[in-house]
Write a protein that holds these residues in place. Sequence first.
Motif, mmCIF file in Angstrom:
data_model
loop_
_atom_site.group_PDB
_atom_site.id
_atom_site.type_symbol
_atom_site.label_atom_id
_atom_site.label_comp_id
_atom_site.label_asym_id
_atom_site.label_seq_id
_atom_site.Cartn_x
_atom_site.Cartn_y
_atom_site.Cartn_z
ATOM 1 N N ALA A 52 3.798 -12.971 2.890
ATOM 2 C CA ALA A 52 4.301 -11.532 3.305
ATOM 3 C C ALA A 52 2.797 -11.115 4.240
ATOM 4 C CB ALA A 52 4.189 -10.645 2.225
ATOM 5 N N VAL B 18 3.104 -9.951 8.261
ATOM 6 C CA VAL B 18 2.506 -8.720 8.797
ATOM 7 C C VAL B 18 1.838 -9.040 9.897
ATOM 8 C CG1 VAL B 18 0.922 -6.682 8.343
ATOM 9 C CG2 VAL B 18 2.575 -7.567 6.640
ATOM 10 N N GLY C 186 1.498 -2.487 -1.091
ATOM 11 C CA GLY C 186 2.970 -2.889 -1.039
ATOM 12 C C GLY C 186 3.424 -4.008 -1.692
ATOM 13 N N TRP D 270 -3.389 3.630 5.346
ATOM 14 C CA TRP D 270 -3.549 2.379 4.760
ATOM 15 C C TRP D 270 -5.123 1.851 5.217
ATOM 16 C CZ3 TRP D 270 1.932 0.150 5.653
ATOM 17 C CH2 TRP D 270 2.623 0.619 4.962
ATOM 18 N N GLN E 211 2.767 -4.963 2.773
ATOM 19 C CA GLN E 211 3.037 -4.126 3.995
ATOM 20 C C GLN E 211 1.931 -4.170 4.850
ATOM 21 O OE1 GLN E 211 6.513 -3.163 4.886
ATOM 22 N NE2 GLN E 211 6.504 -4.346 3.002
ATOM 23 N N CYS F 84 -1.699 -3.760 9.170
ATOM 24 C CA CYS F 84 -0.724 -2.846 8.647
ATOM 25 C C CYS F 84 0.470 -2.762 9.384
ATOM 26 C CB CYS F 84 -1.386 -1.297 8.694
ATOM 27 S SG CYS F 84 -2.951 -1.249 7.875
ATOM 28 N N ARG F 85 1.700 -2.837 8.639
ATOM 29 C CA ARG F 85 3.107 -2.841 9.101
ATOM 30 C C ARG F 85 3.073 -1.591 9.804
ATOM 31 N NH1 ARG F 85 6.702 -6.475 8.993
ATOM 32 N NH2 ARG F 85 5.946 -7.615 7.298
ATOM 33 N N GLU F 86 2.661 -0.508 9.509
ATOM 34 C CA GLU F 86 2.913 0.983 9.919
ATOM 35 C C GLU F 86 1.570 1.545 10.234
ATOM 36 O OE1 GLU F 86 5.495 3.585 7.839
ATOM 37 O OE2 GLU F 86 6.623 1.469 6.773
#
Length: 141
Positions: A14, A18, A55, A83, A59, A76-78
């Motif tokens: 994961a 990312v 996450g 974060w 994430q 960071c994904r967003e």
Amino acid sequence: MIEIRRATEADIPACAAVASDWIDQTDWMPRSHSLEDLEGHIRSAFPDREIWVIGQPAQAYMSVDPEAGHIGALYCRERGQGWGKAFLDKAKEGRDSLSLNTHMPNDAAQRFYAREGFVETGRRMPVPPELVMEICMEWKR
């Protein structure tokens, strides 16, 4: 409240996803590593790094070299979720200084790190195949 946890080996795919997605979404960042390569890099660094995630599945992640006090990755994904700040606060715990490198075209990251107390200490061209100039930054308590 943002929950940060220490990564396990099960988080590695994961984390690589990312970073890979960030590369795909960043027009100035050339693709020099496949998803599998990124996963291999994280896996090889795993025993020697503090890797933190947000996450389930991850994430966002941050990798810190505890010996050097160097943040080697923060993805960071967003954006805008807090974060990155949470990660930097975690990295600063128990340390008097930290260093990191950010890509020269990444103005948003540079502004973010400056708000968090990091100052530019130099610039460097990483060894190929990474061909984007980096800005070296440092934080001191």
